[in-house]
Design a protein around this motif. Structure first.
Motif, PDB file in Angstrom:
ATOM      1  N   SER A   1       8.852   3.135  -5.901  1.00  0.00           N
ATOM      2  CA  SER A   1       7.786   1.751  -5.745  1.00  0.00           C
ATOM      3  C   SER A   1       6.916   1.618  -6.609  1.00  0.00           C
ATOM      4  CB  SER A   1       7.610   0.771  -4.861  1.00  0.00           C
ATOM      5  OG  SER A   1       6.021   1.758  -4.502  1.00  0.00           O
TER       6      SER A   1
ATOM      7  N   TYR B   1       5.396  -7.501  14.493  1.00  0.00           N
ATOM      8  CA  TYR B   1       6.073  -7.508  13.900  1.00  0.00           C
ATOM      9  C   TYR B   1       7.576  -7.461  14.905  1.00  0.00           C
ATOM     10  CZ  TYR B   1       2.972  -6.606   9.884  1.00  0.00           C
ATOM     11  OH  TYR B   1       1.675  -7.082   9.654  1.00  0.00           O
TER      12      TYR B   1
ATOM     13  N   TYR C   1      11.102  -6.584  10.426  1.00  0.00           N
ATOM     14  CA  TYR C   1      10.133  -7.573  10.298  1.00  0.00           C
ATOM     15  C   TYR C   1       8.516  -6.362   9.832  1.00  0.00           C
ATOM     16  CZ  TYR C   1       7.431 -12.501  10.072  1.00  0.00           C
ATOM     17  OH  TYR C   1       6.907 -12.953   9.610  1.00  0.00           O
TER      18      TYR C   1
ATOM     19  N   ARG D   1       7.127  -1.629 -10.035  1.00  0.00           N
ATOM     20  CA  ARG D   1       6.006  -2.669 -10.596  1.00  0.00           C
ATOM     21  C   ARG D   1       5.475  -1.755 -11.888  1.00  0.00           C
ATOM     22  NH1 ARG D   1       4.747  -0.606  -5.565  1.00  0.00           N
ATOM     23  NH2 ARG D   1       2.446   0.233  -5.790  1.00  0.00           N
TER      24      ARG D   1
ATOM     25  N   SER E   1      16.403  -3.575 -10.201  1.00  0.00           N
ATOM     26  CA  SER E   1      16.502  -3.983  -9.220  1.00  0.00           C
ATOM     27  C   SER E   1      16.177  -2.153  -9.120  1.00  0.00           C
ATOM     28  CB  SER E   1      17.900  -4.012  -8.460  1.00  0.00           C
ATOM     29  OG  SER E   1      18.459  -3.263  -8.947  1.00  0.00           O
TER      30      SER E   1
ATOM     31  N   ARG F   1       9.035  -9.265   6.251  1.00  0.00           N
ATOM     32  CA  ARG F   1      10.642  -8.746   4.675  1.00  0.00           C
ATOM     33  C   ARG F   1       9.401  -8.012   3.933  1.00  0.00           C
ATOM     34  NH1 ARG F   1      14.302  -9.310   8.171  1.00  0.00           N
ATOM     35  NH2 ARG F   1      15.044 -11.293   8.407  1.00  0.00           N
ATOM     36  N   SER F   2       8.180  -8.339   3.534  1.00  0.00           N
ATOM     37  CA  SER F   2       7.411  -7.246   2.023  1.00  0.00           C
ATOM     38  C   SER F   2       6.777  -6.626   3.113  1.00  0.00           C
ATOM     39  CB  SER F   2       6.858  -8.854   1.763  1.00  0.00           C
ATOM     40  OG  SER F   2       5.306  -9.044   2.382  1.00  0.00           O
ATOM     41  N   GLU F   3       6.051  -4.957   2.239  1.00  0.00           N
ATOM     42  CA  GLU F   3       5.312  -4.082   3.226  1.00  0.00           C
ATOM     43  C   GLU F   3       4.325  -4.553   3.989  1.00  0.00           C
ATOM     44  OE1 GLU F   3       5.265  -0.438   0.623  1.00  0.00           O
ATOM     45  OE2 GLU F   3       7.317  -1.284   0.304  1.00  0.00           O
TER      46      GLU F   3
ATOM     47  N   SER G   1       5.496   0.315   6.818  1.00  0.00           N
ATOM     48  CA  SER G   1       6.168  -1.087   6.207  1.00  0.00           C
ATOM     49  C   SER G   1       6.574  -2.060   6.616  1.00  0.00           C
ATOM     50  CB  SER G   1       7.453  -0.188   5.520  1.00  0.00           C
ATOM     51  OG  SER G   1       6.652   0.791   4.256  1.00  0.00           O
ATOM     52  N   SER G   2       7.448  -1.535   8.183  1.00  0.00           N
ATOM     53  CA  SER G   2       7.870  -2.655   8.724  1.00  0.00           C
ATOM     54  C   SER G   2       8.020  -1.907  10.094  1.00  0.00           C
ATOM     55  CB  SER G   2       9.109  -3.585   7.982  1.00  0.00           C
ATOM     56  OG  SER G   2       9.825  -2.215   7.949  1.00  0.00           O
TER      57      SER G   2
END
Length: 494
Positions: A312, A56, A31, A316, A324, A33-35, A11-12
């Motif tokens: 997650s 990243y 890094y 969604r 949150s 910030r988004s997946e 993911s990061s």
């Protein structure tokens, strides 16, 4: 004096700078910030670009250095944690030949299963402690069979952490823990598993040089130092897959100690002091970071691919728009234990080892349109993840593990009271939550490897326990819900 740790996730990428004297993390960042994107060119496939991981890493490094404002020459060692079981292939010039086939990619399953059948369960389990399954060696077999032009140009194969270390140092090396992730470590011979290499038709020369998990594995090159804004010559002194490293981060080194994590995937990882295995190979066994020929330390792991990714997905698609994860947890907590009969099987992220590499998908069962709403599904999803953990833990216990206390970082799914209380309630184990993460652990692992710390106890003397969760006095509702979950799973496995 500082230590720099990296955690290369799917993911990061996270970086952490730790003051070696105090054990305090002085700066950390991640890094993107988004997946990070995962390519799924076909169902069951998952690929990422290795160069993106390094990009990243550069961004995360720049951030921690800007925050900490230290002299880069004061960084004395680097440690690396990484997503396990990935396959990176490079040619003689070090050029990546194809996108990395990452941990949750299922295409290697038939190759691993065929190897297990033809080599025999006794040979595989007694020497590898697992079936070849869907691990890196089986993923490479897919490349050999389907992309011969790529395979024929391979100079070396690497795990994601090996590749990052290569980009830092120019040295292509790995360790026994890493080769056990490939399923290419022979525990009988304490050496690379030549019998499986021969079966798949791999030249042993494509493997990196084997070095210890702790110790000098290369030095940051001039070119990497310029890219990262750090000093050349810093030694890389530790690397491990994310789950062995998570255990290290929680000071889990010895038999009977257990660690857990629940990010995109979820894991319970315990240390066994004897070489043993599940006859159906439903749990994984790897060389732990401190395993050696003279000291048996086997990491026994149950891994559930559909953990945080299910949560997650619920955020969604099920939860009210804009809320949150904390709000989701509050909604789930409004429903009693057992979700009033709603059951979720969380197996929608590829093949599951605990199910003998079957892909049964995620399913929601028991919904009554007159009494159930989204809150029930949100709670049942979290319970389903916990129950899948428990399913694997029962297998771990059958081969000699004793699970009475679970160490975990207070992060991801362990931030949810519903999740934590369900895990304690169904397992009967106490859960200790700590303030740590994989990048901080990798930094402290580097300190051990560089000789800055004499041992793990000194390295983790400052580990802070944040919370302790005990099982409910009456565990009956949790056990009844788990029994119902197992009945639904059994019906889906027929």
């Amino acid at each position: 004096m500082y230590l720099l740790g990296y955690d290369i996730g799917s993911s990061s990428v996270k970086a952490a700078l730790v003051d070696a004297n105090t054990g305090v993390c002085v700066a950390s960042d991640f890094y993107p910030r988004s997946e990070a994107p995962i390519k799924a060119l076909q169902p069951g496939w998952a690929e990422q670009q290795p160069d993106n991981w390094f990009n990243y890493l550069k961004e995360a490094t720049a951030s921690v250095m800007a925050t900490a404002r230290i002299d880069a020459r004061d960084i004395k060692a680097i440690g690396i944690s990484y997503q396990m079981h990935g396959l990176v292939a490079v040619d003689r010039e070090g050029k990546v030949l194809r996108d990395a086939i990452i941990w949750c990619d299922s295409r290697g399953v038939p190759y691993g299963e065929k190897a297990f059948e033809e080599l025999g369960a006794d040979a595989c389990l007694s020497r590898l402690l697992n079936s070849p399954g869907n691990f890196t060696a089986a993923k490479l077999a897919w490349v050999k069979d389907n992309e011969p032009e790529v395979f024929n140009n391979i100079y070396k194969v690497m795990l994601p952490g090996d590749y990052i270390a290569y980009r830092l140092t120019g040295e292509i090396v790995t360790n026994a823990e890493g080769l056990s992730e490939y399923m290419l470590w022979d525990f009988r011979e304490n050496a690379p598993a030549k019998f499986l290499m021969d079966y798949f038709g791999y030249d042993v020369e494509i493997l990196p040089e084997v070095k210890p998990s702790f110790g000098i594995q290369g030095y940051v090159s001039e070119s990497a130092a310029r890219e990262l804004g750090i000093a050349a010559g810093i030694p890389v002194t530790y690397r491990a897959g994310d789950q062995p490293n998570n255990a290290l981060s929680l000071n889990v080194f010895n038999p009977g100690e257990v660690a857990s994590t629940a990010g995109t995937s979820g894991v319970v990882y315990g240390i066994n002091g004897t070489v043993d295995y599940d006859s159906r190979s439903r749990v994984n066994n790897f060389a732990h970071v401190n395993h050696s020929a003279s000291q048996t330390r086997i990491g026994v792991m149950t891994c559930i691919s559909g953990t945080g990714i299910l949560n997650s997905w619920c955020k969604r698609n099920i939860a009210p728009e804009g809320i949150s994860y904390a709000d989701m947890n509050d909604l789930a907590a409004q429903i009693p234990v057992g979700s009033q009969g709603v059951t979720v099987l969380p197996f929608g992220n590829g093949a599951e080892r605990v199910l003998e590499n079957r892909q049964i998908g995620c399913s929601v069962n028991g919904i009554n349109f007159n009494i159930h709403d989204r809150r029930h599904i949100l709670r049942a999803a979290q319970e389903g993840i916990v129950f899948s953990f428990m399913y694997g833990m029962e297998i771990m216990e059958s081969i000699g593990m004793e699970i009475r206390k679970i160490h975990a970082g207070k992060a991801n799914m362990f931030l949810s009271p519903v999740f934590r209380e369900t895990l304690a309630g169904v397992s009967g184990a106490t859960i200790d939550l700590f303030d740590t993460d994989g990048a901080v652990g990798a930094a402290k692992g580097a300190g051990i490897g560089a000789g800055i710390y004499k041992d793990n106890n000194e390295a983790f003397a400052t580990l802070v326990k944040l919370e302790e969760i005990h099982p409910a006095a009456d565990r009956t509702p949790y056990l009844e819900a788990y029994a119902r979950w197992k009945q639904v799973l059994a019906a889906n496995l027929k």
